[in-house]
Each structure stands twice: as C-alpha cells, then as structure tokens.
Design a protein around this motif. Structure first.
Motif, PDB file in Angstrom:
ATOM      1  N   LYS A  74       0.894  -1.199  -0.101  1.00  0.00           N
ATOM      2  CA  LYS A  74       0.019  -0.100  -0.192  1.00  0.00           C
ATOM      3  C   LYS A  74       0.763   1.258  -0.066  1.00  0.00           C
ATOM      4  O   LYS A  74       0.704   2.148  -0.694  1.00  0.00           O
ATOM      5  CB  LYS A  74      -1.048   0.000   1.227  1.00  0.00           C
ATOM      6  N   VAL A  77       2.230   1.826  -3.235  1.00  0.00           N
ATOM      7  CA  VAL A  77       1.189   2.389  -4.288  1.00  0.00           C
ATOM      8  C   VAL A  77       1.178   3.764  -4.079  1.00  0.00           C
ATOM      9  O   VAL A  77       1.115   4.690  -5.076  1.00  0.00           O
ATOM     10  CB  VAL A  77      -0.329   1.650  -4.064  1.00  0.00           C
ATOM     11  N   HIS A  78       1.099   4.214  -2.770  1.00  0.00           N
ATOM     12  CA  HIS A  78       1.273   5.653  -2.630  1.00  0.00           C
ATOM     13  C   HIS A  78       2.522   6.348  -3.229  1.00  0.00           C
ATOM     14  O   HIS A  78       2.502   7.398  -3.912  1.00  0.00           O
ATOM     15  CB  HIS A  78       1.191   5.774  -1.076  1.00  0.00           C
ATOM     16  N   ASN A  81       2.080   6.523  -7.176  1.00  0.00           N
ATOM     17  CA  ASN A  81       1.029   7.657  -7.387  1.00  0.00           C
ATOM     18  C   ASN A  81       1.909   9.004  -7.204  1.00  0.00           C
ATOM     19  O   ASN A  81       1.898   9.856  -8.228  1.00  0.00           O
ATOM     20  CB  ASN A  81      -0.170   7.660  -6.689  1.00  0.00           C
ATOM     21  N   GLU A  87      -0.712   4.995 -12.101  1.00  0.00           N
ATOM     22  CA  GLU A  87      -1.979   4.702 -11.294  1.00  0.00           C
ATOM     23  C   GLU A  87      -1.749   3.412 -10.747  1.00  0.00           C
ATOM     24  O   GLU A  87      -1.942   2.448 -11.654  1.00  0.00           O
ATOM     25  CB  GLU A  87      -3.383   4.827 -12.137  1.00  0.00           C
ATOM     26  N   ASN A  89      -2.605  -0.274  -7.779  1.00  0.00           N
ATOM     27  CA  ASN A  89      -2.929  -0.636  -6.527  1.00  0.00           C
ATOM     28  C   ASN A  89      -2.402  -1.933  -6.090  1.00  0.00           C
ATOM     29  O   ASN A  89      -1.194  -2.403  -6.822  1.00  0.00           O
ATOM     30  CB  ASN A  89      -4.595  -0.998  -7.057  1.00  0.00           C
ATOM     31  N   GLU A 252      -2.333  -6.136 -13.306  1.00  0.00           N
ATOM     32  CA  GLU A 252      -2.686  -7.134 -11.991  1.00  0.00           C
ATOM     33  C   GLU A 252      -2.690  -8.478 -12.775  1.00  0.00           C
ATOM     34  O   GLU A 252      -2.805  -9.691 -12.273  1.00  0.00           O
ATOM     35  CB  GLU A 252      -4.070  -6.811 -11.334  1.00  0.00           C
TER      36      GLU A 252
END
Ligand SMILES: Cc1ncc(COP(=O)(O)O)c(C=O)c1O
Length: 388
Positions: A74, A77-78, A81, A87, A89, A252
């Motif tokens: 997580k 991902v941050h 971004n 973009e 996940n 994914e």
C-alpha cells in the motif's frame, strides 16, 4: 567440477568484469576504488531501528505473502502515485529481492527461448546476462554518445524483428549516467504498442537526476498498462544495498505470472527487510535529498578532474545515477580490460572496463562517483601523475 555438468545456459555467461576488478583490487594495498555502483553510506538510522523493532516484536520469523506485506505494498502504491504518476493498486505490486530479482523474474515470465530483447548499448551488464539466462537473445540498439548517450529511437525501431518480445532499459543509466527524456520514452512506448512488445524498465536510480533532467516512468502512460513492467529498488534510494529489497509494478493479470518465477527463487523477500522498507517509505525523505546532493557534488568534482585529463579521456556529463562512462582516447584503451588492469596495477586506481556493457561499451571505462570526494581526488591525483 566436471564442466560438462554445467548447463549451456550458464556456460555462455561471461565472467563479470566488475567482480574481477574487485578481486584484483583486493590483491593490491591502498587502492583508489571507483569500481562499484554501490552507496558507501549505510542505511539511515530510523530504517535500521525499524528493522530492530520488527525483530524484537517477533514480526519477522515467518514468510510473508509471496507478493510482500500488504501494508508495504500500500505504501509503494502511494509512492508510485505521488512520485511516478503511476495509477497503481496493491494487486499490481510484487516485492522483490532488489530490483535485480524483479527484472530477472519479469524477463523469465515474458521471454521464451530464442525471443529477442532490445537493449540500448551501452547498458547494465547484468541485464544482458539476465536475458541470456532466460535463453533469450540480446539485440543491441546503440545510443548516441555525442548526445550524452541519448536513446536512438531509429536504432530501436530498426532493431525490431518478428522475434522481438521486449525492450529492456535502465534510466538513469548504469553505466553511462544518461537520463532518457520523457519525449524519447513516449516514442519508445509507441514502438512497443505498435508491435505489442513488453517494456521492462529498471528505475533503480530514479531519484538521482541532476540539472534539468527529469525522471519519467513509462508506466505513467495509461495506454501502456498491459505492456510495461517497471522495476524499482530501495538499494540506491535509501542506501539499503545489503537489505536486498525492491519491487515491481505491472498489470494485475501479469503479477500472478511473474510470481510463478518469484516463488521458486525467493518464496518472499526477507520479512525484516520489508519492515525496514516500510519505515523508509513512511518516514522522512530527507535522506534521499541528502544523498542526491552528495552525488551531485561528487559528479561535479569528477567532471572537473576529468578536464585535466582531456588527452586521455573524453566524457559526457552524466545527468543522473552516480556513474559515468568516459571514452578512452589513447590507443591502449582499445582493449578496456587490459587498460583498466594496468591502471589498477600501475596507478592503484580501480575502475571498470567498458567492454562488459554491450558492443559500444568497448574503449570506455566506468567510473563511480558514489564514493567520498577524497577518494575521487586520490584517484585523479594518481591518474594525473601516471599519465603525465
Ligand atoms: C541499473 C541497476 N539496476 C539494478 C541494480 C541492483 O539493484 P538491487 O540491489 O536493487 O538488486 C544496480 C546495482 O548496481 C544497477 O546499477
């Protein structure tokens, strides 16, 4: 060992010049060492402390999810971004044993025996070997040295054949220090989309860019979603070489396929390193700014010192990484290995011969400026005395 027991896949891999220079350097006392692309500073204290805390709290003794701790993915991902405009996940992230295992896993997931992979030349020697290990065929697209080793888009276009499966590059570059521009990388992406190729990126030096150069991630182009695997690392950004942790980002649908390679090689990344990486991302980023400033100052010093050896070397100012790749002007430099070995024996300066970095790497040597400035000065004092 009976040599015939070794696979052809492995036999074809040449001995690494970097490791050979390190081995030779160890036989000589008091060497000025410019051979390694490895941060000389240690990981910042807050990262080390987070690792100790995780150990003492009993968090690191088992495996994690093979893709990596969800909390870490997580945070990645941050970061993607925020800094790479990707973009993402958590289902698109695989935490890997450094960028290197990520790249190897990406290549093995994409390349069948005989598939061609386009690499700019000069390029990171390990990438070449990774393609060979997958029984792929490296196809080199020479870069434009006089323009700072910039990508030659036409050369890339001309290198595409029906067997081409992927393009693999690092920017900022090891060994040249060049930073491929957004415009060039957009053109590269167009070629990839036109021929449905995978682009595998090595963005290890993403934070170490200087002057007007900017790092650009091809995965930020929405149309590239299914055509790019982007590999990153904590090694360079946070001086965490020995922690062996990096990550990759991909569509994914690709991640479970790449994970099929990651699991038999690693199962998961050492969990203690995952907690250290979590702290690296969550806490202050001041250390990254400090490292960058240190490398910029060292780059400027190295370029300045190279000026006084302009009859021996011609250099392109690196826009990023902490490496540069001067051309050797004197005849003895035609064989970079012999040149570098003599420089080591006779002037006690350890460098890396350029021949390992692809066909246009010969007659060059790689110099690393992620060393204390005293080391750079010592190396150049010796080279000035030696060549003059
Ligand atoms: C371009 C490049 N990629 C990857 C690596 C290794 O990265 P890691 O330690 O994350 O595996 C290096 C190390 O020198 C490098 O120069």
């Amino acid at each position: 060992m009976n040599k015939s027991n070794i696979s052809n896949r492995v036999k074809q891999i040449p001995k690494s010049a970097i490791h050979e220079m390190t081995r030779l350097s160890k036989q000589i006392e008091d060497v000025a060492f410019l051979s390694w692309a490895k941060p000389t500073s240690g990981a910042p204290a807050h990262i080390r402390e987070a690792a100790i805390e995780a150990i003492n709290n009993g968090l690191v003794d088992g495996y994690s999810e093979s893709a990596g701790l969800l909390e870490l993915r997580k945070e990645i991902v941050h970061k993607l971004n925020r800094d790479n405009h990707i973009e993402a996940n958590p289902a698109q992230i695989l935490v890997t044993v450094g960028a290197i295992e990520g790249i190897a896993a990406a290549i093995l997931a994409v390349i069948d025996p005989g598939d061609e992979v386009i690499l700019p030349s000069p390029t990171y020697s390990t990438h070449i070997n990774q393609v060979l290990l997958a029984s792929g065929k490296p196809v080199f697209a020479p870069t434009l040295e006089k323009q700072g080793f910039m990508l030659d888009i036409e050369a890339v276009r001309n290198a595409v054949t029906p067997k081409t499966k992927a393009i693999l590059y690092c920017s900022p570059s090891n060994p040249t220090g060049s930073v491929f521009s957004e415009g060039q990388l957009r053109q590269l992406a167009e070629i990839a989309l036109e021929h449905n190729l995978m682009v595998i990126t090595d963005e290890a030096y993403e934070y170490f860019v200087f002057d007007d150069h900017k790092h650009f991630s091809v995965a930020s182009i929405p149309e590239m979603k299914k055509n790019v695997i982007s590999c990153f690392t904590f090694t360079k950004t946070y001086a965490m070489t020995g922690w062996r942790i990096g990550y990759l980002h991909a569509d994914e649908e690709l991640i479970p396929q790449i994970n099929k390679v990651h699991i038999p090689f690693a199962i998961c990344v050492p969990v203690v390193s995952q907690y250290a990486a979590l702290a690296a991302l969550k806490q202050s980023q001041d250390c990254v700014v400090e490292f960058r400033e240190k490398y910029l100052s060292a780059r400027n010093l190295m370029c300045q010192r190279l000026e006084s050896l302009d009859s021996i070397f011609e250099y392109q100012k690196p826009g990023g990484s902490y490496l540069m790749f001067p051309k050797i002007l004197v005849d003895e430099g035609k064989n970079s290995k012999t040149f570098c070995e003599r420089l080591l024996r006779e002037a006690k300066v350890s460098t890396t011969p350029g021949g390992d970095f692809g066909p246009t790497g010969e007659q060059h040597l790689r110099l690393s400026f992620c060393v204390p400035e005293d080391m750079i000065n010592m190396a150049f004092d010796r080279m000035e005395a030696y060549f003059n």
